[in-house]
Design a protein around this motif. Structure first.
Motif: not given
Length: 348
Positions: A110-111, A113-115, A117-118
């Motif tokens: 998840k981290a 994936e968030l990175d 997207r960021e």
């Protein structure tokens, strides 16, 4: 009679009392200063030690009536404490550790994936094309031809599908390299056998045609399908890549004159020249592996497609929206409508 003026007369002296005089210190009664408790005055010394006499049993022993032996008393041991390091507790600890590791992997995914997207949002905020410059094919800066596409799997593709897209990219690279080896094998066959000119010419056509067209026609639709979850691009990929797999099988078969160094062409060439035949067999092995890998990946992508919720109706909607949102199509439709209206009001 004693003198009454002296109350401590001789007769009245308490130290002259016969009871006191009897216990005065003397030879028989020693004082504390000269008393020795270890002195054996008047006690005869013990007899000398004799080893035989020490272990000599007495002449007679008292007889004791025999009694039946008592049954052994079973000692009761206290209850053992619970062993916290038993097998059951170890299984519980192992299960808890595995659960923690699974949660840690999920958090890491998840981290990432968030990175991703960021970074994508930052690239979009920086200004679209200025931030997302084309980087494929990776050409040197002095080359007059510049990259035509932007490709970054770690940024554009979700974490769950990155491995699949990378494998498909490697499949395209292997197919392109195999076509180059096929060109070399056909060239060697043409050098040793002048009648194979048509096959050599077809091998040049295949390497020029299939290398860029396969990238544009099936790899880029697959890339876009996973990037934006596009049903339309999935359908384009399935149709074109199925045709590509059929061509992979024909390449592995190697019909003479078609420009493919497959098995039939390799066994035909080995009769005339062993070296050329061995080279063509190596190319045939690569062609067969590419065909098998293409079939396997087609089934894998199809299984992923069925889990994403895509459908033919959704593909139709995306196609219609894409056509009507295209500026060129809208301009052409406007001009056609204006021409039709002008012709209807100005009949000849």
């Amino acid at each position: 009679m004693a003198d009454r003026g002296n109350p401590f007369g001789e007769m009245d002296n308490p130290f002259q009392d016969p009871a006191v005089v009897e216990h005065r210190p003397g030879n028989q009664y020693a004082t504390l200063d000269v008393y020795n408790p270890f002195e054996t005055r008047g006690i005869p010394p013990p007899p000398p030690y004799n080893e035989q006499s020490a272990f000599q049993a007495p002449a007679t022993l008292p007889t004791v009536p025999a009694q039946p032996a008592a049954p052994p008393v079973k000692k009761t041991s206290p209850t053992e404490p619970k062993n916290y390091g038993s097998y059951g507790s170890q299984e519980t600890t192992a299960a808890a550790t595995a659960d923690l590791l699974r949660r840690q992997e999920e958090l890491n995914r998840k981290a990432e994936e968030l990175d991703r997207r960021e970074r994508e949002l930052q690239n979009t905020a920086l200004g679209g094309s200025a931030a997302r410059q084309n980087n494929w094919p990776p050409l040197p800066s002095f080359c007059p031809v510049q990259p035509c596409f932007y490709q970054d799997i770690s940024v554009d593709i979700p974490q769950d599908f990155q491995k699949t897209v990378k494998i498909m990219y490697y499949v395209w690279l292997v197919s392109a390299g195999t076509l180059f080896l096929n060109f070399l094998a056909c060239l060697a066959w043409f050098i040793t056998d002048g009648t194979q000119g048509s096959g050599f010419g077809m091998s040049i056509l295949w390497i020029i045609l299939f290398t860029p067209c396969s990238f544009i026609c099936w790899y880029r639709p697959l890339y876009k399908a996973f990037r934006s979850d596009s049903s339309f691009n999935f359908f384009v990929f399935f149709f074109i890549f199925f045709v590509q797999d059929v061509l992979y099988v024909l390449e592995a078969v190697g019909i003479p004159g078609w420009g493919f160094s497959g098995w039939i062409a390799a066994f035909t060439a080995i009769k005339g020249n062993t070296g050329v035949g061995v080279l063509m067999m190596i190319v045939a092995i690569f062609l067969t592996g590419t065909a098998v890998m293409g079939i396997v990946m087609l089934k894998r992508v199809h299984s992923i497609y069925r889990r994403t919720g895509a459908s033919f109706q959704k593909a139709q909607q995306e196609f219609a929206a894409g056509v009507f949102s295209n500026q060129t199509v809208r301009t052409a439709a406007t001009q056609a409508a204006a021409g039709a209206a002008q012709n209807s009001f100005n009949p000849q």
